[in-house]
Design an enzyme around this catalytic site. Structure first.
Site, short mmCIF file in Angstrom:
data_model
loop_
_atom_site.label_atom_id
_atom_site.label_comp_id
_atom_site.label_asym_id
_atom_site.label_seq_id
_atom_site.Cartn_x
_atom_site.Cartn_y
_atom_site.Cartn_z
N LYS A 106 73.90 40.13 -0.54
CA LYS A 106 73.07 39.33 -1.45
C LYS A 106 71.64 39.86 -1.30
O LYS A 106 70.85 39.35 -0.49
CB LYS A 106 73.19 37.85 -1.10
CG LYS A 106 72.76 36.94 -2.22
CD LYS A 106 73.31 35.55 -2.04
CE LYS A 106 72.60 34.53 -2.90
NZ LYS A 106 72.72 34.74 -4.32
N GLU A 152 81.72 39.07 -12.58
CA GLU A 152 81.17 37.72 -12.37
C GLU A 152 80.12 37.47 -13.43
O GLU A 152 80.02 38.22 -14.40
CB GLU A 152 80.56 37.62 -10.97
CG GLU A 152 79.45 38.62 -10.71
CD GLU A 152 78.76 38.45 -9.36
OE1 GLU A 152 78.98 37.43 -8.69
OE2 GLU A 152 77.98 39.34 -9.00
N ARG A 201 76.70 34.71 5.93
CA ARG A 201 76.55 35.72 4.87
C ARG A 201 75.20 36.43 4.99
O ARG A 201 75.11 37.65 4.81
CB ARG A 201 76.70 35.08 3.48
CG ARG A 201 76.71 36.11 2.35
CD ARG A 201 77.08 35.50 1.01
NE ARG A 201 76.11 34.54 0.55
CZ ARG A 201 76.23 33.82 -0.57
NH1 ARG A 201 77.32 33.96 -1.33
NH2 ARG A 201 75.30 32.97 -0.93
N1 PMP Z 1 77.14 35.75 -8.04
C1 PMP Z 1 75.83 36.03 -8.02
C2 PMP Z 1 75.35 37.31 -8.60
C3 PMP Z 1 74.93 35.13 -7.44
O1 PMP Z 1 73.62 35.41 -7.40
C4 PMP Z 1 75.42 33.92 -6.89
C5 PMP Z 1 74.48 32.94 -6.24
N2 PMP Z 1 73.57 32.40 -7.16
C6 PMP Z 1 76.78 33.65 -6.98
C7 PMP Z 1 77.62 34.61 -7.54
C8 PMP Z 1 77.37 32.38 -6.42
O2 PMP Z 1 77.29 32.38 -5.01
P1 PMP Z 1 77.11 31.06 -4.18
O3 PMP Z 1 78.23 30.16 -4.53
O4 PMP Z 1 77.13 31.49 -2.76
O5 PMP Z 1 75.80 30.47 -4.57
#
Ligand code: PMP
Length: 288
Positions: free
Chosen positions: A149, A182, A50
């Site tokens: 990200k 989300e 990622r």
């Molecule tokens: N959405 C956002 C905005 C995030 O910053 C994160 C990570 N903290 C997630 C979802 C979850 O992603 P991951 O499971 O890869 O940590």
């Protein structure tokens, strides 16, 4: 605490970035949050995949090889004597001038912080969270792919403040069309008539590594899973709801916008998913 900074391990007091770094001036950079469980880095390959995809999307060249990045992550844990913890890996555009131009930034910077994290008090993992929908929207995919990200978290920070103002620890963020995207740092799932549903990335969800793990957990538990457009109404009337994220892991939600979800207690599907997730994190991973 020792911090990895551009190839060196330095004391946290000495781990400094220039005020001309475009990561700071413009949020021009990317990051990953990764977990260490009992000396194993959970899904390191997926996080690095990622990271490299985020870099490609913003035309950023990560200045070290993937192999060196793996070593830097593992060594950050070893240097700090960690067996369990949270690793923050950041790549910034680097030092430039006061204009936007990223091509004037000679070299991206990489730093890694390996520390502990507790996003939510432990009691909420058994009792469940009460959360709210907030006014600040998630940036739409036409503006910035939600898969990236990036260091631009201002919407999410505003949403977090709005949640706190409403007395909640987390917030549901909608997209411009009013569909659920989300939370501020977590993905959201609901259980509806035995099916596990979560919004697609196109609706503004980050493609969470934990989200992906839960999809594989659902397969293992023979739970039907679907990416689905969701409204607040769908969440209010869901049988169960939970959030997923590297920091949060899997946490039940029992109330949204003053409406109890299901019977107002963490549901049986959530508890099964949580138990299988906890089992997996201990048996998968890259040894440091
Ligand atoms: N959405 C956002 C905005 C995030 O910053 C994160 C990570 N903290 C997630 C979802 C979850 O992603 P991951 O499971 O890869 O940590």
């Amino acid at each position: 605490m020792k911090i990895y900074l551009d190839g060196q391990f330095v004391d946290s007091a000495e781990a400094k970035i220039s005020v001309f770094d475009h990561g700071l001036l413009y949020g021009d950079g990317i990051f990953e949050g990764i977990r260490l469980y009992e000396g194993n880095v959970f899904r390191l390959d997926a996080h690095l995949d990622r990271l490299w995809c985020s870099a490609k999307a913003i035309l950023l060249t990560i200045p070290i090889s993937r192999r060196d990045m793996v070593e830097a992550v593992c060594e950050s844990c070893r240097q700090n004597g960690l067996r369990d913890g949270y690793i923050r890996l950041v790549v910034t555009r680097g030092v430039g001038d006061l204009g936007l131009a990223p091509w004037l930034c000679a070299k991206p910077s990489v730093f890694i912080i390996a520390d502990k994290i507790a996003l939510y008090p432990p009691e909420y993992y058994t009792s469940g969270l009460s959360i709210v929908t907030v006014p600040t929207r998630r940036v739409g995919p036409a503006a910035l792919p939600p898969m990236v990200k990036s260091l631009n978290y201002l919407n999410n920070i505003l949403a977090k403040i709005e949640a706190r103002q409403a007395g909640a620890l987390e917030a549901i963020m909608l997209n411009d069309a009013g569909f659920v995207a989300e939370c501020t740092g977590d993905n959201v799932f609901i259980v509806c008539q035995g099916r596990l549903l979560t919004p697609a990335a196109q609706q503004g969800a980050l493609k969470g590594i934990t989200r992906e793990t839960i999809v594989s957990v659902a397969q293992a538990l023979s739970l039907p899973f679907e990416e689905h457009d969701l409204t607040r109404y769908d969440l209010w009337n869901a049988d169960e709801c939970f959030l997923t994220g590297t920091g949060a892991e899997v946490i039940p939600v029992v109330k949204l916008d003053g409406r109890e979800i299901g019977d107002g207690k963490p549901g049986p599907v959530t508890n099964r998913v949580l138990a299988e997730f906890r089992r997996r994190v201990l048996v998968e991973g890259t040894k440091i």
